[in-house]
Design an enzyme around this catalytic site. Structure first.
Site, PDB file in Angstrom:
ATOM      1  N   TYR A 130       0.930  -1.174   0.113  1.00  0.00           N
ATOM      2  CA  TYR A 130      -0.086  -0.025  -0.044  1.00  0.00           C
ATOM      3  C   TYR A 130       0.832   1.131   0.035  1.00  0.00           C
ATOM      4  CZ  TYR A 130      -3.271   3.526   1.595  1.00  0.00           C
ATOM      5  OH  TYR A 130      -4.125   4.630   1.930  1.00  0.00           O
ATOM      6  N   LYS A 188       1.259   4.262  -3.034  1.00  0.00           N
ATOM      7  CA  LYS A 188       1.022   5.699  -2.810  1.00  0.00           C
ATOM      8  C   LYS A 188       2.152   6.603  -2.889  1.00  0.00           C
ATOM      9  CE  LYS A 188      -3.271   5.151  -1.344  1.00  0.00           C
ATOM     10  NZ  LYS A 188      -4.527   5.690  -2.190  1.00  0.00           N
TER      11      LYS A 188
END
Length: 279
Positions: free
Chosen positions: A183, A187
């Site tokens: 994750y 990002k």
């Protein structure tokens, strides 16, 4: 003396008018008649953004993977007197992305704004334990789908003479959250995607900026704050000693989509309560 007082009074009123105008007090509906698409917008940050864009005058098309969530959110926002419609859209599916774009154009005649908010996080743990399937899923939804959604929308925004794209990343792109390796990496990739798209789309009068929320109290982030001791530890790392609320992110997105931000592109704005992120 009387004349001097009158002049001073007029000057004070003029200055007050300027100050009010600059703060937006006298300016209503900065997004009037703009058409905005917001992905993953039936809960959390996406919902708060959709509501604010509509409150600021935009016609908003929301989306989510589940029809019942779309129906519930549309009913709620329309009940607030807002111009909101919705459609099911799984951003990882090309046909869903195209249908979302076509629906907005058919209903409202075009598109001015895209807010790309959809993301997944199917893993919590050590990066050395991440499988290839998990990497593929996270990068497909969080990064590739954002790029493809933008690609699908750009021709329609260009027809309107320009507009705005806002990509929702995370402060984790700068300062990784523990146990969320894939994750975090996705990002960070969105920060680079923002820079590249801003450079390429500037000639089309399309601005591309990025929102990087800190820890916002949503169902999506609950794994990080549901334990009270974890929440207290997180607060200690912030200048503003509280977790964020979805509404804390909404106003800055509306600003980035408005003419007030007409000279801003390729930037990432952190909304994280002072969470350490960068120089």
């Amino acid at each position: 003396m009387q004349e001097a007082r009158l002049l001073l009074g007029r000057g004070a009123r003029a200055w007050k008018s300027v100050r009010m105008a600059s703060s937006g007090v006298t300016r209503r509906n900065p997004l009037a008649n703009k058409v905005a698409l917001v992905t993953a917008s039936t809960d959390g940050i996406g919902l708060a953004i959709a509501r604010r864009l509509a409150e600021d005058g935009a016609h908003v098309v929301i989306s989510s993977r589940k029809q019942q969530n779309v129906d519930r959110t549309v009913a709620t926002l329309q009940g607030e007197g807002l111009s909101v419609t919705g459609i099911v859209c799984h951003v990882g599916k090309a046909e869903d992305r195209e249908r979302l774009v076509t629906t907005a154009v058919n209903r409202h005649g075009g598109i001015d704004i895209l807010v790309s908010n959809a993301a997944v996080n199917p893993f919590f743990g050590n990066m050395m334990d991440v499988t290839e399937d998990v990497w593929d899923k996270v990068l497909k939804i969080n990064v590739t789908a954002t790029a493809m959604m933008t690609k699908a929308v750009v021709p329609e925004i260009e027809k309107r003479g320009g507009g705005s794209v806002v990509i929702v990343a995370s402060v984790a792109g700068f300062a990784p959250f523990p146990n969320l390796g894939p994750y975090n990496v996705s990002k960070t990739a969105l920060l680079g995607l923002t820079k590249n798209l801003a450079s390429e789309l500037a000639s089309k009068n399309i601005r591309v900026n990025c929102l990087a929320p800190g820890l916002i109290k949503t169902h999506f982030s609950s794994v990080l704050w549901s334990d009270e001791s974890k929440e207290e530890m997180i607060k200690k790392a912030m200048n503003i000693r509280r977790l964020g609320k979805p509404g804390d992110c909404a106003g800055i997105v509306s600003f980035l989509c408005s003419e007030d931000a007409s000279y801003i592109t390729g930037e990432t704005i952190v909304v994280g309560g002072g969470t350490p992120s960068r120089l």
